[in-house]
Write a protein that holds these residues in place. Structure first.
Motif, mmCIF file in Angstrom:
data_model
loop_
_atom_site.group_PDB
_atom_site.id
_atom_site.type_symbol
_atom_site.label_atom_id
_atom_site.label_comp_id
_atom_site.label_asym_id
_atom_site.label_seq_id
_atom_site.Cartn_x
_atom_site.Cartn_y
_atom_site.Cartn_z
ATOM 1 N N LYS A 35 2.615 -26.222 -19.270
ATOM 2 C CA LYS A 35 3.841 -26.443 -18.484
ATOM 3 C C LYS A 35 4.914 -27.047 -19.393
ATOM 4 O O LYS A 35 5.332 -28.184 -19.230
ATOM 5 C CB LYS A 35 3.569 -27.327 -17.270
ATOM 6 N N TRP A 65 7.793 -18.450 -17.494
ATOM 7 C CA TRP A 65 6.546 -17.977 -16.899
ATOM 8 C C TRP A 65 5.439 -18.094 -17.937
ATOM 9 O O TRP A 65 5.581 -17.610 -19.060
ATOM 10 C CB TRP A 65 6.670 -16.516 -16.469
ATOM 11 N N HIS A 123 -9.990 -20.667 -15.082
ATOM 12 C CA HIS A 123 -8.869 -20.630 -14.167
ATOM 13 C C HIS A 123 -9.263 -19.839 -12.920
ATOM 14 O O HIS A 123 -10.430 -19.543 -12.711
ATOM 15 C CB HIS A 123 -7.628 -20.046 -14.857
ATOM 16 N N ASP A 148 1.877 -19.066 -14.030
ATOM 17 C CA ASP A 148 2.507 -20.298 -13.548
ATOM 18 C C ASP A 148 3.970 -20.266 -13.964
ATOM 19 O O ASP A 148 4.317 -19.659 -14.989
ATOM 20 C CB ASP A 148 1.855 -21.543 -14.171
ATOM 21 N N GLU A 164 4.807 -27.986 -13.587
ATOM 22 C CA GLU A 164 4.411 -26.709 -12.993
ATOM 23 C C GLU A 164 5.011 -26.639 -11.591
ATOM 24 O O GLU A 164 4.715 -27.477 -10.742
ATOM 25 C CB GLU A 164 2.888 -26.621 -12.912
ATOM 26 N N SER A 174 2.531 -21.373 -8.950
ATOM 27 C CA SER A 174 1.283 -20.824 -9.468
ATOM 28 C C SER A 174 0.921 -19.621 -8.618
ATOM 29 O O SER A 174 1.128 -19.629 -7.401
ATOM 30 C CB SER A 174 0.167 -21.867 -9.413
ATOM 31 N N CYS A 213 2.248 -15.989 -4.845
ATOM 32 C CA CYS A 213 2.337 -17.264 -5.529
ATOM 33 C C CYS A 213 2.677 -18.349 -4.518
ATOM 34 O O CYS A 213 2.907 -18.071 -3.344
ATOM 35 C CB CYS A 213 3.391 -17.230 -6.640
#
Length: 643
Positions: free
Chosen positions: A290, A485, A505, A531, A538, A541, A587
């Motif tokens: 991030k 991004w 993840h 993300d 962040e 996501s 998202c």
């Protein structure tokens, strides 16, 4: 006349002079000017000055009011003298002479003062949150939050989305955090869960054929608190779309988020171009997934310059598998004083320090050394030490000759000669330090800091060092919102000790390459997961979802979860995918965090109406609390006391 007010405390102007009005609000402050009482009367909309003198029939009553009493006043609007106009207030041209007053709610002695900018402990502010929320900055923050949510809704509707609500009481479904469990009275021994996110439901909405969904969704996660995260619940702009690619999702959400920042960013620049940076590159360049792109510093790998060098610590480290040396450029940081400060920073982070090199003008160095020699020569002459004078003179002459040569070269080439300094420079020599300088694009007055080891062990510290360097040197553009991004997240990771493969993840992301990708090296498999980072946080996501049961079963199998376990955990969604599931993705954007950035706050609790404290407690309402024996009996539960 209305029972409480004809106008708000922000409405009145010179056009109302002579009108009889009624206002209601809180006593912001009281001032006694030689027998004339002035009250700043405040409501949600603004402040109006009202006054009362002994000629008023209610003077004695007005004398009794105190800060934060809630009152109603009737009075006549009068123009202020030109010298007394307050240009900072919309109502600054007028004041209201009080003819009648009613106390709507008296106030006890205040545990915190609403007027002014006094600082109070967070526990006090949260215990008396209703008073804290009366303060101007909190009124603005909560109004901003409401306006942001309204703007998001309008923008989503304008893009063809409809808002659908998903259940608040549902089944436990791991989303990466702990669930809040809710015991069932009708089914003793079984529990519901509060949803960590509407993830499965919004995917089922796509399977149901609705194509575009959004929701301002409450989410519940039992997490450890941080400055930018609530420990219990939060809200997100949740969306999902069918028949879309990753880029389609980006193209949909970017104008929504970007538009909100332009609308409420208070004139700060909002980047129009949003880079797409791979997770791997983000970790290398910024030490985090991030990154704050307002800081222009990019870290680089410089291992080749230290392999086999005279700096034994790094040279030996590089003999181990999987190790690297990374450099953090520091434009403008070329002084020993700054380098020492950054070393102190590293020590606070638990490191022995950071290696560094800084570059300076070689001519300036020679001029400094020549000045020192001339000073030493004067002292030697005073002592009449002729041999020392001769020695110093010889050294000074040599320095002068070298300086003259450098000046002539600089005049011919228009390039100032550069000299590397610092402990590392002495150990690895001119050729290597010059190669590092060239690679990093640095020059006179700049520095570089170095960290080494296995990247995952030092990346986060390197990222924090990059942030600190950018802040210290004034490189970070504070008047800007910079978006990026982060893409190409790895789906799997290997445990260093056990060697076991597990999800790194989101396990529900579609692997890039589909089933074929899952037949190769799991550690090379990337997901269609992404993300959105902004200024080091962040904000969004999401992923293109794995909607094919056979690919999902294979993805979980690699991580050691059999088909039966997957069906048990995620049966509702897996069963639905058997009946013609469309490709879909979406998202979620964190509303609390977005508002925190727009309000220029460092703590998320400043933009939540009634937040928990650092220990996940509501000190105002007394939550969490112990259940009564009757409640436990009805739910057939027993509370086990802590030892």
């Amino acid at each position: 006349m209305h029972a409480y007010r004809t106008h708000t405390c922000a409405d009145l102007s010179a056009a109302n002079v002579g009108d009889t009005v009624r206002l209601s609000g809180w006593v912001h402050r009281v001032r006694d000017h030689g027998g004339i009482l002035f009250i700043d009367l405040r409501d949600h909309y603004g402040i109006t000055q009202v006054l009362c003198d002994p000629d008023s029939p209610v003077f004695a009553q007005v004398e009794k009011v105190r800060s934060e009493w809630c009152i109603r006043i009737d009075g006549v609007v009068k123009a202020r003298d030109a010298s007394l106009v307050n240009p900072k207030l919309p109502t600054g041209e007028i004041e209201v002479f009080v003819r009648d007053i009613e106390t709507l709610g008296a106030a006890d002695e205040l545990p915190l003062i609403v007027f002014g900018d006094q600082e109070y402990p967070e526990e006090t502010r949260l215990r008396y949150r209703y008073l804290d929320l009366r303060r101007e900055v909190m009124q603005k923050n909560m109004t901003l939050r409401s306006d942001v949510v309204a703007s998001m809704r309008r923008r989503m509707w304008d893009r063809g989305f409809r808002e659908y609500q998903t259940p608040i009481i549902t089944a436990s479904s791991p989303e990466g955090a702990r669930d809040f469990l809710v015991p069932s009275r009708l089914h003793p021994g079984k529990f519901y869960a509060l949803p960590q996110a509407p993830q499965q439901f919004k995917q089922l909405i796509m399977v149901s054929g609705f194509d575009k969904y959004f929701q301002i969704a409450p989410c519940f996660r039992d997490e450890d608190p941080r400055a930018d995260r609530s420990p219990t619940d939060f809200y997100q702009l949740d969306l999902e779309m069918s028949f879309v690619t990753q880029q389609d999702v980006f193209d949909t959400i970017q104008p929504v988020i970007g538009g909100v920042f332009e609308e409420f960013g208070n004139g700060r620049k909002v980047d129009q171009t949003w880079e797409q940076i791979s997770y791997k590159d983000a970790a290398l360049w910024y030490g985090t997934d991030k990154p704050d792109l307002r800081n222009p510093i990019k870290m680089q790998i410089v291992s080749d310059h230290f392999a086999g060098s005279g700096f034994a610590i790094f040279a030996k480290l590089l003999e181990q598998d999987g190790t690297q040396i990374r450099a953090i450029p520091a434009p403008g940081g070329g002084s020993r004083k700054f380098c020492d400060r950054m070393n102190a920073f590293a020590q606070k982070e638990g490191l022995p320090g950071m290696g560094y090199i800084f570059w300076r003008d070689k001519g300036d160095v020679l001029r400094g050394e020549l000045g020192d020699l001339l000073t030493a020569k004067i002292k030697a002459e005073k002592k009449k030490d002729e041999s020392l004078v001769a020695k110093i003179s010889s050294e000074a002459d040599a320095k002068a000759v070298e300086l003259d040569r450098l000046e002539q070269e600089a005049n011919l080439t228009a390039v100032r000669p550069v000299e590397a300094a610092g402990p590392l420079a002495k150990n690895i020599g001119h050729e290597r330090t010059e190669a590092i300088r060239q690679q990093l694009g640095l020059g006179v007055g700049d520095a570089a800091f170095f960290l080494g080891g296995k990247p995952k062990q030092f990346e986060s510290v390197a990222g924090r060092a990059r942030t600190a360097i950018g802040e210290e040197l004034g490189l970070t553009d504070k008047d800007r919102f910079a978006f990026a991004w982060i893409v190409d997240f790895p789906i799997y990771e290997k445990d260093a000790e056990s060697g076991k493969i597990d999800f790194e993840h989101n396990p529900f992301s579609m692997p890039q390459g589909g089933m074929e990708a899952l037949l190769g090296d799991p550690l090379e498999v990337l997901g269609f997961q992404y993300d959105l980072a902004c200024n080091g946080y962040e904000l969004v996501s999401g992923a293109i979802r794995n909607h094919r049961p056979e690919i999902m079963f294979k993805a979980f199998e690699i991580a050691g979860y059999g088909e039966e376990e997957v069906r048990k955990r995620f049966g509702g969604m897996v069963n639905a995918f058997r009946f013609g599931a469309p490709p879909h993705g979406g998202c979620a954007a964190g509303i609390d965090r977005i508002v925190m950035l727009l309000a220029d706050e460092a703590n998320i609790r400043e933009v939540i109406m009634f937040p928990m404290n650092q220990r996940a407690e509501d000190v105002m309402m007394g939550a969490p609390s112990e259940p009564t024996p009757d409640q436990l009996m009805e739910l057939r539960l027993r509370s086990i006391p802590q030892d």
